[in-house]
Design a protein around this motif. Structure first.
Motif, short mmCIF file in Angstrom:
data_model
loop_
_atom_site.label_atom_id
_atom_site.label_comp_id
_atom_site.label_asym_id
_atom_site.label_seq_id
_atom_site.Cartn_x
_atom_site.Cartn_y
_atom_site.Cartn_z
N ASP A 75 0.87 -1.20 0.00
CA ASP A 75 0.00 0.00 0.00
C ASP A 75 0.89 1.22 0.00
O ASP A 75 1.63 1.48 0.95
N ILE A 76 0.83 2.01 -1.09
CA ILE A 76 1.66 3.23 -1.13
C ILE A 76 0.77 4.48 -1.07
O ILE A 76 1.14 5.59 -1.51
N SER A 77 -0.43 4.25 -0.55
CA SER A 77 -1.38 5.40 -0.50
C SER A 77 -0.79 6.63 0.19
O SER A 77 -0.90 7.75 -0.33
N ALA A 78 -0.19 6.38 1.36
CA ALA A 78 0.27 7.55 2.12
C ALA A 78 1.28 8.41 1.36
O ALA A 78 1.05 9.62 1.18
N PRO A 79 2.40 7.81 0.87
CA PRO A 79 3.34 8.68 0.13
C PRO A 79 2.72 9.28 -1.13
O PRO A 79 2.95 10.45 -1.45
N VAL A 80 1.90 8.43 -1.80
CA VAL A 80 1.32 8.97 -3.04
C VAL A 80 0.42 10.16 -2.73
O VAL A 80 0.48 11.20 -3.36
N LEU A 81 -0.39 9.93 -1.67
CA LEU A 81 -1.29 11.04 -1.33
C LEU A 81 -0.50 12.29 -0.91
O LEU A 81 -0.83 13.41 -1.28
N ALA A 82 0.56 12.00 -0.13
CA ALA A 82 1.39 13.14 0.29
C ALA A 82 1.98 13.84 -0.93
O ALA A 82 1.97 15.07 -1.04
N ARG A 83 2.46 13.00 -1.83
CA ARG A 83 3.06 13.60 -3.03
C ARG A 83 2.00 14.39 -3.82
O ARG A 83 2.23 15.50 -4.28
N GLU A 84 0.83 13.73 -3.92
CA GLU A 84 -0.23 14.43 -4.64
C GLU A 84 -0.59 15.75 -3.98
O GLU A 84 -0.83 16.75 -4.63
N GLU A 85 -0.58 15.67 -2.61
CA GLU A 85 -0.92 16.91 -1.88
C GLU A 85 0.10 17.98 -2.18
O GLU A 85 -0.24 19.14 -2.43
N ILE A 86 1.36 17.57 -2.17
CA ILE A 86 2.42 18.53 -2.48
C ILE A 86 2.24 19.07 -3.88
O ILE A 86 2.33 20.28 -4.13
#
Lengths: 144, 782
Positions: B152-163
């Motif tokens: 599950d890479i949701s967290a980094p992806v979401l963080a990256r997306e947020e950035i």
């Protein structure tokens, strides 16, 4: 006095008067005053001027002049008298019935010796006119 | 087979270092430990990756604990169909794609890596990101299966997306903002970047010259001081100052920069924005200027209103004074505090007066139109008359928001106007009531007023005679000269005076004396002409009569004092002489002469009296009306009767041309011709007299000539001979000197002239006289 050439000579009077009745009255007046005289009469201004202009006109002792004259009036005659040196010392009397102020004034300007108004009554005429002539003749003597 | 797997794993590990390393290790361990199940299971169970295995029928065979946590909603996971499980977790399309990948790897043995798989978990309702790979592995049953590793890479992806979104928003902000954006070094010595937004010039490379480049020289100290303070306190820099705009002109900016600090709290950078406030600033300046201007205007108005003698005030809509200037307060004798806010009634105006203003204020409010009036009011200056005007003060919406007014003391002006009006009326009344004809004219000479007498006299209307219409009334013979003299006066301003004839309504011309004076304007120019015409016709007649009568009187006085006295003196003197001589006895010789003079005197007096009577008669009007007299007939009477004897005696020839008929009294013309012909006979020359009478018409008069061949008259006597008693000749020519005077009197009585012409030095004289031609008659020509 005795060597005066005029002494004993009869005074010569020239009268310029057109009315023969007045000439006669003047003669009466002279006679009234016992003025011995020689009278020459001229009927009008023209006659008088013609006579006075002549060289042999005898110088009179008195000229009596009427103002209202036919042909040439009295003042015209007076001008001739004033223009002739020989007549300068001759006294001139105006004898006129005019009592007009204008005439009197003109006469005064001409240095006339006497202005004699013809008095209306005979006695006055004889007295006044004769006396005036007597005075003038006497004065002339004194002057000369 | 392990080798192949290893090789695959190794290949995959290159791309995903983190995950694949672990997997590689696992593979390596499996390979090296070779079926060491315990270890293998340990590895499998402990791995932070989700791992599961499906057989050739896609039934789940192995699921490690990590993977289990991803499927909390699916109980009894082992043995279940992959397809069924996927469809529980994912939407249909996602599940199809996953199964397709599995199928592909199972069939081909090709490993597949799905680096990022995004989907919304149907069972969990959240969007999750996974990365996963599948490999074909042989299973103990001799068939192949597929093993799947996922994380599950949701967290980094979401963080990256947020950035990424944040950066995107920032980019959008930067792009969208119209503000200038800049970055500065910690001490502001260097500008790292500036995006000028067409307001000021961009700075794309770090630069130290920004102060010169952007800041208005006068504002530099201010800017530096603000920067210094901001650096000291590490607080936000904030300043409004002038900058040099792109086009080189000065602009205004509101600049604000925040400090960026590192974790240690040290300044790393300043990030700022600067807003173009030039327009606002200009607007503020304009506003300030307007405010100053309106303030100035206010002072100006105040000064004007305070010093004007007019009363100035403002009412509000409730009729209360909201403003009253100094003059009004003085007139009331109140202070502003006492008066402001009060109505007229409250200020002590009489009720009718206050009510009138109330009505007027209401009218102004209702109509938005001014109201004007005048009213007497007793203030501190006493009872005066005031001229006032109320007018609306309109607000922005066009509604009346107040009523303002001005009032002027017009007492003196009213009095003056009244006096002028009265004076004009008086003058007009005077002009109308005077018997004279009064007129006024403009400076141009156009007549603009005639009193009633003009219209009464001429029978013409004002319109017919106004301006220059009056000229129709003037006798044609007088008009030209009249206009010339009038024009001359108009030019010079000199008084005009002229005697002329004006035609009355009945056509009769009457003599008038016209006079006009220029009335000067204060400046000296001509304001108007005022003139009058006085009827002097009767005076003119009377005057002539009077003059003649006066002359007659003089002549008579002269005659009485001289010419009558002369013969009277003769009569008197010679009568007295007769008496005197008779007394003295001398009568006889001279009596005839004396009585001759006396008779002559009386004859002359008689003659004079007769002539004087004739002379008087020649001047007298007599009671008889004038009649037409034929001079031909008069001539006959004179020649054949009155002078017959003289003519016969002198042998004279008396002839005539045709003579005209004139108007008058026969006796006068008999005297006239008789005297002239008689004179010619009297003053004859040597030869027989020849006398001829002729008549010539010249215009409207006859010129009659009596010429002779007599002695003539010298020029200097040509005038004198016509005087009474002027005689040129002595007693040899009879005459009283009245004859020619009588002739002159007769001729002048009929409006003619008489004169003599005689060339000097030559014989003969011609007497001329004129008589007016009869109206409507030209008998001579007939």
């Amino acid at each position: 006095m005795s060597n005066d050439p005029s002494v004993g000579r009869i005074p010569r009077i020239v009268l310029v008067e057109d009315n023969p009745a007045d000439v006669l009255l003047l003669e009466k007046a002279l006679r009234h005053h016992h003025i011995v005289h020689e009278l020459s009469c001229y009927e009008d201004g023209e006659q008088a001027i013609a006579a006075m202009s002549k060289q042999d006109f005898a110088i009179p002792d008195l000229i009596i002049l009427d103002l209202n004259l036919p042909k040439q009036e009295g003042f015209a005659v007076l001008r001739v008298i004033r223009s002739r040196p020989a007549l300068v010392s001759v006294p001139v009397a105006i004898l006129t019935s005019s009592n007009a102020v204008r005439d009197r004034h003109r006469v005064e300007l001409q240095k006339i010796e006497r202005y004699i108004h013809k008095p209306p009554g005979l006695e006055e005429f004889l007295e006044q006119v004769g006396q005036a002539v007597k005075d003038l003749l006497g004065g002339a003597k004194q002057v000369s | 087979m392990n080798e192949e797997l290893s090789r695959h794993v190794a290949e995959l590990g290159e791309s995903r270092r983190n995950a694949l390393k672990l997997m590689q290790d696992a593979m390596q361990a499996e390979k090296t430990l070779s079926l060491r199940t315990a270890q293998y299971e340990t590895l499998l169970n402990r791995a932070p990756l989700g791992v599961y295995l499906v057989d050739a029928d896609f039934r789940l065979r192995e699921v490690n604990p990590t993977a289990l946590t991803y499927f909390p909603s699916i109980p009894g996971l082992i043995g279940r169909d992959l397809d069924e499980v996927m469809r529980t977790a994912w939407p249909g399309t996602v599940a199809d794609e996953i199964l397709r990948v599995f199928r592909h790897t199972l069939e081909t043995g090709e490993s597949q890596v799905i680096p990022e798989h995004i989907g919304v978990r149907l069972d969990l309702g959240v969007k999750e990101y996974y990365e996963w790979r599948v490999d074909r592995i042989p299973l103990p049953d001799g068939r192949n299966g597929v093993v799947c590793y996922f994380r599950d890479i949701s967290a980094p992806v979401l963080a990256r997306e947020e950035i990424a979104r944040s950066a995107e928003r920032f980019r959008a902000f930067v792009t969208a903002t119209s503000d200038v954006i800049y970055r500065m070094s910690p001490d502001w010595s260097e500008m790292r970047h500036l995006q000028g937004q067409t307001f000021i010039v961009d700075t794309k490379e770090p630069s130290r010259g920004w102060l010169e480049k952007y800041i208005h020289p006068e504002d530099k100290p201010l800017v530096l001081s603000a920067i210094h303070a901001a650096i000291q306190t590490k607080a936000t820099f904030e300043l409004e100052h002038r900058v040099i705009q792109v086009d080189g002109s000065l602009g205004w900016t509101f600049s604000r920069a925040v400090p960026l600090l590192d974790p240690q709290g040290e300044l790393t950078e300043w990030f700022g924005t600067a807003r173009d406030v030039t327009q606002r600033k200009l607007a503020e300046e304009a506003l300030a200027r307007m405010t100053a201007h309106s303030e100035q205007l206010r002072r100006l108005y105040h000064a004007i209103l305070a010093t004007t003698l007019d009363l100035v005030y403002v009412f509000d809509l409730e009729h209360r004074f909201t403003y009253a200037n100094k003059a009004l307060l003085a007139m009331w004798g109140k202070t502003a505090e006492e008066a402001i806010g009060k109505t007229c009634l409250e200020l002590g105006y009489e009720p009718w007066h206050a009510a009138m203003h109330d009505r007027e204020i209401e009218q102004v409010i209702a109509t938005k139109q001014p109201v004007r009036g005048d009213v007497p009011f007793t203030g501190t200056q006493g009872r005066r008359i005031y001229d006032y005007i109320f007018f609306p003060v309109l607000g922005e919406n066009g509604e009346v928001e107040a009523v303002a007014g001005t009032t002027r003391d017009v007492t003196d002006r009213r009095l003056a106007e009244e006096q002028i009006r009265e004076s004009e009326e008086r003058l007009r009344f005077m002009a109308e009531s005077m018997p004279q004809k009064i007129f006024t004219a403009k400076p141009s000479g156009d007549i603009d007023y005639f009193n009633r007498q003009w219209m009464d006299f001429s029978g013409l209307s004002f319109e017919q005679i106004s301006e220059w219409g009056w000229t129709r009334m003037v006798h044609p013979a007088d008009l030209e000269e009249h206009v010339r003299v009038w024009r001359q006066s108009l030019q010079t301003g000199e008084p005009f005076q002229f005697t002329h004839r004006l035609r009355r309504a009945d056509g009769v011309y009457r003599w008038h004396l016209a006079r006009a004076h220029a009335m000067r304007a204060p400046g000296g120019g001509i304001a108007m002409w005022i003139g009058s015409n006085t009827d002097i016709h009767d005076q003119k007649d009377t005057e002539a009569d009077l003059r003649r009568a006066n002359e007659d009187l003089n002549q008579f006085a002269f005659a009485a004092s001289h010419d009558l006295q002369e013969p009277l003196r003769m009569i008197t003197s010679y009568s007295q002489l007769l008496i005197k001589d008779s007394r003295e006895g001398q009568l006889a010789s001279d009596a005839g002469l004396y009585t001759g003079y006396i008779v002559e005197g009386t004859r002359r007096i008689r003659e004079l009296l007769a002539d004087l009577l004739s002379y008087t008669a020649a001047g007298a009007d007599g009671q008889l009306a004038p009649e037409n007299v034929a001079l031909n007939e008069v001539f006959e009477v004179v020649v054949t009767q009155n002078l017959y004897a003289s003519i016969a005696e002198s042998g004279a020839t008396v002839t005539r041309d045709d003579l005209p008929t004139v108007c008058g009294h026969t006796a006068h013309f008999v005297q006239l011709l008789q005297n002239l012909i008689g004179n010619a006979l009297k003053y004859r020359a040597e030869q027989a007299p020849r006398i001829h009478v002729t008549a010539v018409r010249r215009h409207d008069e006859w010129c009659i000539a009596v010429s002779d061949n007599g002695i003539g008259i010298e020029p200097e006597y040509h005038e004198r001979i016509f005087g009474v008693f002027k005689r040129l000749h002595g007693r040899n020519i009879p005459g009283t000197g009245i004859g020619l005077a009588i002739c002159q009197r007769v001729v002048e009585r009929y409006g003619g002239r008489i004169w003599v012409e005689s060339e000097p030095g030559r014989a003969g004289a011609t007497f001329y006289f004129t008589l007016p031609v009869l109206e409507n008659a030209s008998n001579h020509e007939q």
